[in-house]
Write an enzyme that holds these catalytic residues in place. Structure first.
Site: not given
Ligand SMILES: C[S@@+](CC[C@H](N)C(=O)[O-])C[C@H]1O[C@@H](n2cnc3c(N)ncnc32)[C@H](O)[C@@H]1O
Length: 238
Positions: A85, A87, A113, A129, A153, A193
């Site tokens: 969370g 961002w 997420d 998802d 991200d 990203k």
């Molecule tokens: C690097 S973290 C994000 C950090 C976030 N921007 C923050 O500032 O807290 C990447 C996130 O992408 C999510 N993610 C990956 N594939 C996903 C998908 N298909 N649908 C939803 N979320 C996904 C992962 O569960 C993970 O929590």
């Protein structure tokens, strides 16, 4: 009590050199010791703790927004892969999601997420998802219309094989771009990203057809030894 994040970039203010040395310990692998040492000495990890952010990733969107100004009061924002969370914590005050800036438009943030998240005042989080059938329509319904900003991200889980990881994240990113095409309003912004490594040319081509401008940025808080960078595509053609 944890500090309330302001969303403002306070970079350079009041930082002291407090380098921590981590000793090797029985049962701890050298790579874990190195990770711990880097984590404990990372100025952005320290800043996140001091300023009340859920992670150092918060500074990346802060720096990107300081440059491109897409998180403006009144903006409707979709945060893909929003856990834990950080961002969203930056976006809440910037889009005035809590209506604290009187006389300015009030924005909204919908984050999704795979993981469950701690609630955050001013943001709405859902465990979903983004690749699920109908996720785009569901998100528009939650948001109450089309989005001004789609930011991602997201990271695919690491296989440990550099080229495979690169292809995985590029495919995730391309799918996120198609999601953004469905959800964004005309003139909107897509931030995502990506990993440098060869396959990002196709994504660039796609984004250049759909947006007026596409920039590739490595924000200062993105670790220099990581191949991560961000695309900021502005002026969605609709
Ligand atoms: C690097 S973290 C994000 C950090 C976030 N921007 C923050 O500032 O807290 C990447 C996130 O992408 C999510 N993610 C990956 N594939 C996903 C998908 N298909 N649908 C939803 N979320 C996904 C992962 O569960 C993970 O929590």
């Amino acid at each position: 009590m944890a500090k309330k994040p302001t969303g403002k970039n306070t970079s350079g203010r009041g930082q002291r050199d407090l380098t921590v040395k981590v000793k090797t310990a029985r049962g701890r692998r050298l790579s874990s010791t190195r990770w711990l040492q880097r984590q404990l000495n990372d100025p952005y990890v320290k800043r996140a703790q001091i300023e009340g952010y859920r992670g150092r990733a918060a500074f990346k969107i802060m720096e990107l927004d300081d440059k491109y100004r897409f998180l403006v009061p009144g903006a409707l924002v979709v945060d893909l892969g929003c856990a834990p969370g950080g961002w969203a914590q930056v976006a809440v005050p910037r889009v005035n999601a809590l209506g604290e800036k009187s006389g300015k438009a009030v924005g909204r943030i919908v984050g999704i997420d795979l993981q469950e998240l701690e609630p955050l005042a001013g943001a709405e989080f859902h465990q979903l998802d983004f690749m699920d059938e109908g996720a785009d329509d569901q998100v528009k319904e939650w948001l109450g219309g089309k989005a001004d900003v789609v930011m991602s991200d997201m990271a695919a889980s690491s296989s440990g094989h550099k080229q495979t990881d690169h292809l995985r994240i590029m495919s995730l990113c391309e799918t996120a771009a198609y999601f953004a095409f469905d959800v964004l309003t005309e003139g909107g912004t897509f931030v995502a990203k990506v990993l440098a490594g060869g396959a990002e040319g196709d994504l660039q081509k796609l984004l250049k057809q759909k947006f007026k401008a596409v920039a590739n940025v490595k924000p200062p808080s993105s670790r220099a030894d990581s191949s991560e960078k961000f695309v900021v595509a502005t002026g969605f053609r609709g």
